[in-house]
Design a protein around this motif. Structure first.
Motif, PDB file in Angstrom:
ATOM      1  N   ASP A   1       0.807  -1.221   0.000  1.00  0.00           N
ATOM      2  CA  ASP A   1       0.000   0.000   0.000  1.00  0.00           C
ATOM      3  C   ASP A   1       0.841   1.272   0.000  1.00  0.00           C
ATOM      4  O   ASP A   1       0.534   2.245   0.682  1.00  0.00           O
ATOM      5  N   TYR A   2       1.912   1.285  -0.788  1.00  0.00           N
ATOM      6  CA  TYR A   2       2.733   2.484  -0.952  1.00  0.00           C
ATOM      7  C   TYR A   2       2.122   3.303  -2.091  1.00  0.00           C
ATOM      8  O   TYR A   2       2.005   2.828  -3.223  1.00  0.00           O
ATOM      9  N   GLN A   3       1.717   4.527  -1.779  1.00  0.00           N
ATOM     10  CA  GLN A   3       1.060   5.372  -2.775  1.00  0.00           C
ATOM     11  C   GLN A   3       2.090   6.182  -3.555  1.00  0.00           C
ATOM     12  O   GLN A   3       3.002   6.782  -2.980  1.00  0.00           O
TER      13      GLN A   3
ATOM     14  N   MET B   1      -1.158   2.262  -6.171  1.00  0.00           N
ATOM     15  CA  MET B   1      -0.715   1.573  -4.962  1.00  0.00           C
ATOM     16  C   MET B   1       0.341   0.536  -5.349  1.00  0.00           C
ATOM     17  O   MET B   1       0.087  -0.310  -6.216  1.00  0.00           O
TER      18      MET B   1
ATOM     19  N   LYS C   1       3.376  -2.401  -4.179  1.00  0.00           N
ATOM     20  CA  LYS C   1       3.783  -3.392  -3.187  1.00  0.00           C
ATOM     21  C   LYS C   1       5.141  -3.920  -3.630  1.00  0.00           C
ATOM     22  O   LYS C   1       5.317  -4.279  -4.798  1.00  0.00           O
TER      23      LYS C   1
ATOM     24  N   ASN D   1      -0.989  -1.675  -8.236  1.00  0.00           N
ATOM     25  CA  ASN D   1      -2.429  -1.941  -8.229  1.00  0.00           C
ATOM     26  C   ASN D   1      -2.724  -3.434  -8.384  1.00  0.00           C
ATOM     27  O   ASN D   1      -3.636  -3.834  -9.090  1.00  0.00           O
TER      28      ASN D   1
END
Length: 137
Positions: free
Chosen positions: A31-33, A38, A40, A53
């Motif tokens: 969940d790194y924006q 998003m 991972k 995503n």
């Protein structure tokens, strides 16, 4: 160059850097924006993998550190380092041809499979990061 200790980060130029091939055990960040997406990352000595995503973007075996990954609809570029030669797989557009250049030297034209995967090798382990550029033909 140092590995990405925080496992994933956004660079000033808008690219992302990720991966830590020095880790003995798997580590991940979910969940790194970044720019509305998003990400991972899973990384350690044996493998580094990036998803956006929930979809595959990058994988190296063994693990690597990737710097300034930038991607648009027709190209991808990044710098990479690791402790030995590595096999890299990236997700591009399906059933298309791409030119791959490593440190400015053309490594050839390659075609993605129906899933859009493109695989190649890079010689790593030296003191400098290796520059990779993939461009759609």
């Amino acid at each position: 160059m140092a590995v990405v200790k925080e496992l994933i980060r956004t660079e000033d130029n808008g690219g992302i850097s990720f991966g830590n091939y020095e880790l003995a055990q798997k580590s991940k960040v979910s969940d790194y924006q970044h720019q509305g997406d998003m990400y991972k990352v899973k990384t350690y000595r044996e493998i580094t993998k990036l998803e956006r995503n929930g979809m595959f973007v990058y994988e190296s075996v063994p693990g690597t550190a990737v710097y300034d990954l930038q991607q648009d609809g027709s190209s991808m570029s990044f710098r990479i380092e690791g402790f030995e030669d590595t096999q890299i797989t990236v997700e591009m557009e399906a059933d298309c041809e791409y030119t791959v250049a490593i440190n400015g030297a053309e490594a050839g034209t390659m075609k993605t499979n129906l899933g859009g995967k493109l695989s190649f090798s890079a010689e790593l382990g030296g003191p400098e990061a290796v520059e990779v550029k993939i461009v759609k033909c």
